[in-house]
Design an enzyme around this catalytic site. Structure first.
Site, PDB file in Angstrom:
ATOM      1  N   THR A   6      -7.175  27.661  88.727  1.00 55.03           N
ATOM      2  CA  THR A   6      -6.816  27.161  90.059  1.00 55.03           C
ATOM      3  C   THR A   6      -6.436  28.327  90.961  1.00 55.03           C
ATOM      4  O   THR A   6      -5.896  29.329  90.498  1.00 55.03           O
ATOM      5  CB  THR A   6      -5.619  26.171  90.008  1.00 55.03           C
ATOM      6  OG1 THR A   6      -4.538  26.766  89.305  1.00 55.03           O
ATOM      7  CG2 THR A   6      -6.009  24.865  89.350  1.00 55.03           C
TER       8      THR A   6
ATOM      9  N   GLU B 196      -2.301  23.755  94.291  1.00 53.46           N
ATOM     10  CA  GLU B 196      -3.267  24.461  93.438  1.00 53.46           C
ATOM     11  C   GLU B 196      -4.647  23.862  93.635  1.00 53.46           C
ATOM     12  O   GLU B 196      -4.839  22.671  93.452  1.00 53.46           O
ATOM     13  CB  GLU B 196      -2.893  24.270  91.971  1.00 53.46           C
ATOM     14  CG  GLU B 196      -1.477  24.650  91.654  1.00 53.46           C
ATOM     15  CD  GLU B 196      -1.123  24.272  90.229  1.00 53.46           C
ATOM     16  OE1 GLU B 196      -2.028  24.190  89.391  1.00 53.46           O
ATOM     17  OE2 GLU B 196       0.064  24.051  89.988  1.00 53.46           O
TER      18      GLU B 196
HETATM   19  C1  LIG Z   1      -7.179  18.502  89.831  1.00 50.87           C
HETATM   20  C2  LIG Z   1      -5.853  18.789  89.193  1.00 50.87           C
HETATM   21  C3  LIG Z   1      -5.027  17.726  88.824  1.00 50.87           C
HETATM   22  C4  LIG Z   1      -3.788  17.968  88.210  1.00 50.87           C
HETATM   23  N1  LIG Z   1      -2.992  16.908  87.858  1.00 50.87           N
HETATM   24  C5  LIG Z   1      -1.798  17.130  87.266  1.00 50.87           C
HETATM   25  C6  LIG Z   1      -0.945  16.044  86.892  1.00 50.87           C
HETATM   26  O1  LIG Z   1      -1.250  14.859  87.094  1.00 50.87           O
HETATM   27  N2  LIG Z   1       0.236  16.342  86.284  1.00 50.87           N
HETATM   28  C7  LIG Z   1       0.644  17.629  86.038  1.00 50.87           C
HETATM   29  O2  LIG Z   1       1.716  17.816  85.499  1.00 50.87           O
HETATM   30  N3  LIG Z   1      -0.135  18.681  86.407  1.00 50.87           N
HETATM   31  C8  LIG Z   1      -1.343  18.458  87.004  1.00 50.87           C
HETATM   32  N4  LIG Z   1      -2.144  19.502  87.376  1.00 50.87           N
HETATM   33  C9  LIG Z   1      -1.576  20.847  87.394  1.00 50.87           C
HETATM   34  C10 LIG Z   1      -1.759  21.633  86.163  1.00 50.87           C
HETATM   35  O3  LIG Z   1      -0.673  21.325  85.341  1.00 50.87           O
HETATM   36  C11 LIG Z   1      -1.704  23.074  86.652  1.00 50.87           C
HETATM   37  O4  LIG Z   1      -2.939  23.405  87.229  1.00 50.87           O
HETATM   38  C12 LIG Z   1      -1.317  24.013  85.582  1.00 50.87           C
HETATM   39  O5  LIG Z   1       0.051  23.850  85.357  1.00 50.87           O
HETATM   40  C13 LIG Z   1      -1.565  25.470  85.955  1.00 50.87           C
HETATM   41  O6  LIG Z   1      -0.649  25.901  86.887  1.00 50.87           O
HETATM   42  P1  LIG Z   1      -0.516  27.440  87.231  1.00 50.87           P
HETATM   43  O7  LIG Z   1      -1.797  27.877  87.898  1.00 50.87           O
HETATM   44  O8  LIG Z   1       0.661  27.522  88.191  1.00 50.87           O
HETATM   45  O9  LIG Z   1      -0.262  28.135  85.966  1.00 50.87           O
HETATM   46  C14 LIG Z   1      -3.368  19.293  87.975  1.00 50.87           C
HETATM   47  C15 LIG Z   1      -4.211  20.362  88.357  1.00 50.87           C
HETATM   48  C16 LIG Z   1      -5.438  20.131  88.953  1.00 50.87           C
HETATM   49  C17 LIG Z   1      -6.304  21.280  89.337  1.00 50.87           C
END
Ligand SMILES: Cc1cc2nc3c(=O)[nH]c(=O)nc-3n(C[C@H](O)[C@H](O)[C@H](O)COP(=O)(O)O)c2cc1C
Length: 163
Positions: free
Chosen positions: A39, A96
Site C-alpha cells: 500500500t 492506505e
Molecule cells: C483494500 C484494503 C482493505 C483493508 N481492510 C482492512 C480491514 O478491514 N481491517 C483492518 O484491520 N485492516 C484493513 N486493511 C489494512 C491493512 O491492515 C494494512 O494495509 C496493513 O496493516 C499494512 O499497513 P502498513 O502499510 O501501515 O504496514 C486494509 C487494507 C487495504 C489495502
C-alpha cells in the site's frame, strides 16, 4: 459472508468524486511483508474533509503515482483503507492506497493523485491474517467490477489525474 460484487450506483452520487493529492509516506511496512498487498500510505491530512468525515472503511477509485518510469506513471485502479485497522489496533487514522499494478520500485516520497469514486465496506477485525487477506482480495475484485461501469471508467481520464 457473501459480499456484493459491484458497489455504488451506476451513476456516481454525492459526495463522490473526491480528489486528493499527497506524497507517499512510510506506513508500518506490514502491507508488503505480512499481507503481500503493498500500500502507498498518505498523510490523512491530505484527505479532503468530505472523506475525512465519512465512515472508516474501504473506498475505491483511480490513482496515479508520478514516476520516472512511464509504465509506472499510468492511471490504475485502486482501493484504499481509511481508518484504524482494527486487526492491528492502530491508534491513529491512516489512509492506505493499494494500487493495482506491479511497480518496479517503491514509491516513498513520490506524488500520488487519486480520485475516490465510492465506498465498499466498513473496516473489520478478523480472527486471523488469512481472513484479512481474503477480504482485501475481495475488495480488489469488487473495485475492478465496480469501475468497469461507463460512468466510473470516464474518471480514468480525469484532468486532475493526468496533470
Ligand atoms: C483494500 C484494503 C482493505 C483493508 N481492510 C482492512 C480491514 O478491514 N481491517 C483492518 O484491520 N485492516 C484493513 N486493511 C489494512 C491493512 O491492515 C494494512 O494495509 C496493513 O496493516 C499494512 O499497513 P502498513 O502499510 O501501515 O504496514 C486494509 C487494507 C487495504 C489495502
Amino acid at each position: 459472508m457473501t459480499r456484493a460484487q459491484i458497489v455504488g450506483p451506476d451513476i456516481l452520487d454525492e459526495p463522490f468524486p473526491i480528489e486528493f493529492i499527497g506524497s507517499v509516506i512510510k506506513g508500518f511496512g506490514r502491507g508488503s511483508k505480512e499481507l503481500g498487498i503493498p500500500t502507498a500510505n498518505v498523510s490523512p491530512r491530505v484527505i479532503p474533509r468530505a472523506l475525512q468525515e465519512m465512515l472508516s472503511g474501504v473506498y475505491f477509485g483511480w490513482a496515479r503515482v508520478i514516476n520516472d518510469r512511464k509504465e509506472d506513471s499510468e492511471v490504475f485502479p485502486m482501493c484504499m483503507s481509511l481508518g484504524y485497522n482494527p486487526f492491528y489496533n492502530n491508534k491513529t487514522r491512516s489512509a492506505e492506497v493499494h494500487i493495482m499494478h506491479k511497480f518496479e520500485d517503491d514509491f516513498y516520497g513520490k506524488e500520488l493523485r487519486a480520485v475516490v469514486l465510492g465506498f465498499i465496506r466498513t473496516e473489520q477485525d478478523y480472527p486471523g491474517l488469512d481472513e484479512l487477506i481474503q477480504d482485501i482480495q475481495t475488495d480488489i475484485m469488487v473495485t475492478e467490477r465496480s469501475l468497469a461501469r461507463e460512468a466510473y471508467q470516464s474518471y480514468k481520464y480525469d484532468d486532475f489525474l493526468l496533470k
